[in-house]
Design a protein around this motif. Structure first.
Motif, PDB file in Angstrom:
ATOM      1  N   MET A 226      -7.446 -43.632  17.476  1.00 61.28           N
ATOM      2  CA  MET A 226      -7.857 -42.717  18.543  1.00 61.28           C
ATOM      3  C   MET A 226      -8.804 -41.635  18.023  1.00 61.28           C
ATOM      4  N   ILE A 227      -8.547 -41.150  16.812  1.00 64.91           N
ATOM      5  CA  ILE A 227      -9.462 -40.172  16.208  1.00 64.91           C
ATOM      6  C   ILE A 227     -10.843 -40.802  16.026  1.00 64.91           C
ATOM      7  N   ALA A 228     -10.874 -42.052  15.572  1.00 64.03           N
ATOM      8  CA  ALA A 228     -12.145 -42.754  15.388  1.00 64.03           C
ATOM      9  C   ALA A 228     -12.888 -42.904  16.717  1.00 64.03           C
ATOM     10  N   VAL A 229     -12.155 -43.253  17.774  1.00 62.37           N
ATOM     11  CA  VAL A 229     -12.775 -43.443  19.096  1.00 62.37           C
ATOM     12  C   VAL A 229     -13.296 -42.117  19.640  1.00 62.37           C
ATOM     13  N   PHE A 230     -12.500 -41.059  19.548  1.00 64.77           N
ATOM     14  CA  PHE A 230     -12.937 -39.757  20.047  1.00 64.77           C
ATOM     15  C   PHE A 230     -14.173 -39.261  19.301  1.00 64.77           C
ATOM     16  N   SER A 231     -14.180 -39.427  17.976  1.00 68.32           N
ATOM     17  CA  SER A 231     -15.334 -38.972  17.200  1.00 68.32           C
ATOM     18  C   SER A 231     -16.564 -39.832  17.498  1.00 68.32           C
ATOM     19  N   LEU A 232     -16.354 -41.127  17.737  1.00 66.68           N
ATOM     20  CA  LEU A 232     -17.468 -42.019  18.077  1.00 66.68           C
ATOM     21  C   LEU A 232     -18.151 -41.605  19.375  1.00 66.68           C
ATOM     22  N   LYS A 233     -17.373 -41.146  20.324  1.00 62.27           N
ATOM     23  CA  LYS A 233     -17.939 -40.754  21.610  1.00 62.27           C
ATOM     24  C   LYS A 233     -18.939 -39.616  21.442  1.00 62.27           C
ATOM     25  N   GLY A 234     -18.693 -38.762  20.458  1.00 64.10           N
ATOM     26  CA  GLY A 234     -19.637 -37.687  20.177  1.00 64.10           C
ATOM     27  C   GLY A 234     -20.756 -38.112  19.254  1.00 64.10           C
ATOM     28  N   LEU A 235     -20.686 -39.367  18.738  1.00 66.26           N
ATOM     29  CA  LEU A 235     -21.695 -39.855  17.800  1.00 66.26           C
ATOM     30  C   LEU A 235     -22.585 -40.929  18.420  1.00 66.26           C
ATOM     31  N   LYS A 236     -22.624 -40.968  19.768  1.00 65.95           N
ATOM     32  CA  LYS A 236     -23.400 -42.024  20.423  1.00 65.95           C
ATOM     33  C   LYS A 236     -24.849 -42.010  19.946  1.00 65.95           C
ATOM     34  N   ASN A 237     -25.445 -40.819  19.893  1.00 70.57           N
ATOM     35  CA  ASN A 237     -26.762 -40.657  19.292  1.00 70.57           C
ATOM     36  C   ASN A 237     -26.572 -39.801  18.045  1.00 70.57           C
ATOM     37  N   VAL A 238     -26.549 -40.437  16.880  1.00 67.78           N
ATOM     38  CA  VAL A 238     -26.103 -39.779  15.667  1.00 67.78           C
ATOM     39  C   VAL A 238     -27.170 -38.849  15.100  1.00 67.78           C
ATOM     40  N   THR A 239     -26.827 -37.582  14.910  1.00 70.32           N
ATOM     41  CA  THR A 239     -27.646 -36.652  14.151  1.00 70.32           C
ATOM     42  C   THR A 239     -26.926 -36.374  12.842  1.00 70.32           C
ATOM     43  N   PHE A 240     -27.637 -35.731  11.931  1.00 73.22           N
ATOM     44  CA  PHE A 240     -27.038 -35.438  10.628  1.00 73.22           C
ATOM     45  C   PHE A 240     -25.786 -34.589  10.790  1.00 73.22           C
ATOM     46  N   ILE A 241     -25.869 -33.570  11.644  1.00 72.04           N
ATOM     47  CA  ILE A 241     -24.737 -32.644  11.797  1.00 72.04           C
ATOM     48  C   ILE A 241     -23.603 -33.291  12.585  1.00 72.04           C
ATOM     49  N   LEU A 243     -22.740 -36.327  12.513  1.00 74.93           N
ATOM     50  CA  LEU A 243     -22.044 -37.233  11.605  1.00 74.93           C
ATOM     51  C   LEU A 243     -21.251 -36.458  10.563  1.00 74.93           C
ATOM     52  N   LEU A 244     -21.820 -35.323  10.122  1.00 77.83           N
ATOM     53  CA  LEU A 244     -21.211 -34.537   9.053  1.00 77.83           C
ATOM     54  C   LEU A 244     -19.930 -33.846   9.506  1.00 77.83           C
ATOM     55  N   VAL A 245     -19.920 -33.342  10.740  1.00 74.66           N
ATOM     56  CA  VAL A 245     -18.788 -32.546  11.221  1.00 74.66           C
ATOM     57  C   VAL A 245     -17.483 -33.348  11.263  1.00 74.66           C
ATOM     58  N   PRO A 246     -17.420 -34.523  11.928  1.00 71.49           N
ATOM     59  CA  PRO A 246     -16.146 -35.259  11.933  1.00 71.49           C
ATOM     60  C   PRO A 246     -15.729 -35.745  10.544  1.00 71.49           C
ATOM     61  N   VAL A 247     -16.712 -36.068   9.688  1.00 72.71           N
ATOM     62  CA  VAL A 247     -16.377 -36.485   8.326  1.00 72.71           C
ATOM     63  C   VAL A 247     -15.714 -35.333   7.575  1.00 72.71           C
ATOM     64  N   MET A 319     -26.411 -24.882   5.511  1.00 75.05           N
ATOM     65  CA  MET A 319     -25.634 -26.122   5.544  1.00 75.05           C
ATOM     66  C   MET A 319     -25.690 -26.831   4.193  1.00 75.05           C
ATOM     67  N   TRP A 320     -26.879 -26.861   3.579  1.00 75.05           N
ATOM     68  CA  TRP A 320     -27.011 -27.513   2.279  1.00 75.05           C
ATOM     69  C   TRP A 320     -26.243 -26.763   1.198  1.00 75.05           C
ATOM     70  N   VAL A 321     -26.218 -25.441   1.299  1.00 76.94           N
ATOM     71  CA  VAL A 321     -25.425 -24.636   0.360  1.00 76.94           C
ATOM     72  C   VAL A 321     -23.944 -24.968   0.509  1.00 76.94           C
ATOM     73  N   LEU A 322     -23.488 -25.078   1.760  1.00 75.79           N
ATOM     74  CA  LEU A 322     -22.091 -25.428   2.022  1.00 75.79           C
ATOM     75  C   LEU A 322     -21.750 -26.816   1.481  1.00 75.79           C
ATOM     76  N   ILE A 323     -22.654 -27.766   1.676  1.00 74.32           N
ATOM     77  CA  ILE A 323     -22.419 -29.128   1.197  1.00 74.32           C
ATOM     78  C   ILE A 323     -22.295 -29.148  -0.321  1.00 74.32           C
ATOM     79  N   ALA A 324     -23.229 -28.449  -1.003  1.00 78.16           N
ATOM     80  CA  ALA A 324     -23.191 -28.401  -2.468  1.00 78.16           C
ATOM     81  C   ALA A 324     -21.920 -27.730  -2.975  1.00 78.16           C
ATOM     82  N   GLY A 325     -21.564 -26.604  -2.364  1.00 84.59           N
ATOM     83  CA  GLY A 325     -20.353 -25.892  -2.768  1.00 84.59           C
ATOM     84  C   GLY A 325     -19.104 -26.709  -2.532  1.00 84.59           C
TER      85      GLY A 325
END
Length: 384
Positions: A226-241, A243-247, A319-325
């Protein structure tokens, strides 16, 4: 909105009321977890707790909050999740082989893709302002997403209340993100996240240590699906952010799963072969009690959730600083608890070498191991 909040509380009550009946049913059906060398429980424990969560969620979706859900998608998700729950029930009673469980998840994912129409279609590349139509890649990417997240939640279900609490934190964060940030115009997705979180809250008193009933594969697979399905619904048109947020929100189960796969490959063992080196196992080896371990992982999950919200509020450079940290902090943490083995500590060893080289260049830098007396030469220099 007030009506929705009241009905969410009602779902918590329904879940709390239905769980004792599911517990009795588990004993009748023989869905009982027998202690062995891989188990933490010391006595036979009824599983099948996920069946109650499945029933309660669908009471909310088809009775209490029926007007919030589009009919076609609601019934399609019900069909797909029913395949998952049936797979979990069979596994809790008979213990399926890993590939048989994967087949059940695969069939459920196909239902979501073809019948519900929930899939990844377009990838938006950051900085380039380009869109890539995934075309036929849409199917394998969508299937992989559902398989990966479903198994990730299943793998962390190793301690009382662990998968329940971590999933609840993730779902609440996903609901907040969906309601306040994504603006997809589909309010039923965040409502669905809050509904499932409410079911998990009602189940938690029975599942927290010492547990009276386990989620079982029925629950772990259903929640992950269900988590996968709910997150997919928000990823219909995938942007970097997007995709990054649910991960990031699902950082705990994804990290544990990823490092488990790497660990087994490094040890020349099958990826599907279970072991006792998961995140919760390593924390308990460090001396934490059962409850302390679970609460510590809850805290880690909250940190991941908080960082996911910072991604949405930060400019691109932030965002890149957060990713690196996050990457550096995560690697330090993984090495410190020995998630890949006691010998795998490249970043910590590199840091130690830098400190040692610094101490050789500057003799005024005092370095000695914690708990030891200060070296004699440093004592003499201080007297001089």
């Amino acid at each position: 909105m007030f009506k929705i909040i009241v009905e969410l509380f009602f779902l918590v009550i329904i879940q709390a009321a239905i769980t004792p009946f599911i517990r009795r049913l588990a004993f009748v059906l023989g869905a009982v977890d027998i202690p062995n060398k891989r188990r933490v429980n010391k006595k036979p424990m009824p599983t099948l707790g996920g069946l109650g969560i499945f029933v309660t969620f669908n009471i909310g979706a088809f009775v209490l909050l029926r007007e919030q859900f589009p009919t076609h998608e609601a019934f399609s998700i019900l069909l797909g999740s029913s395949v998952i729950v049936l797979t979990g029930i069979i596994d809790d009673i008979m213990e399926l082989k890993p590939r048989q469980k994967m087949l059940g998840i695969f069939i459920g994912a196909l239902v979501i893709y073809f019948l519900a129409g929930i899939k990844m279609n377009v990838l938006n590349l950051p900085f380039l302002n380009k869109q890539i139509n995934l075309g036929w890649w849409s199917l394998p990417i969508t299937i992989f997403w559902i398989l990966a997240l479903t198994n990730a939640v299943d793998l962390i279900d190793g301690l009382d209340g662990l998968a329940d609490g971590v999933s609840m934190i993730s779902l609440i964060t996903m609901g907040i993100v969906g309601y306040f940030f994504l603006h997809t115009g589909q309010l039923y997705i965040p409502i669905g996240c809050f509904m499932l979180a409410a079911c998990l809250l009602g189940f938690l008193p029975y599942n927290f240590h010492p547990a009276k009933i386990f989620l079982g594969d029925t629950g772990a697979l259903y929640i992950g699906f269900m988590i996968a399905v709910f997150s997919l619904k928000g990823l219909k048109n995938v942007t970097f952010i997007s995709l990054l947020v649910p991960v990031t929100i699902l950082g705990v189960p994804i990290t544990d799963t990823l490092y488990a796969m790497i660990r087994r490959k490094l040890n020349n063992r099958p990826v599907s072969q279970a072991d006792k080196h998961h995140l919760h196992h390593q924390l308990m080896k460090m001396g934490l009690t059962h409850r302390q371990t679970v609460l510590s992982i809850y805290a880690i999950s909250l940190v991941f959730s908080f960082i996911s919200l910072l991604f949405l509020l930060s400019p691109m450079w932030g965002m890149w600083v957060l990713i690196a940290g996050l990457a550096v902090a995560l690697e330090f943490f993984v090495e410190s608890i020995g998630l890949l083995g006691e010998k795998y500590k490249p970043l910590m060893n590199l840091t130690q070498k830098l400190i040692n080289s610094r101490s050789k260049k500057d003799p005024t830098v005092e370095v000695w191991h914690l708990g030891q007396d200060k070296p004699e030469q440093l004592k003499k220099k201080k007297k001089d």
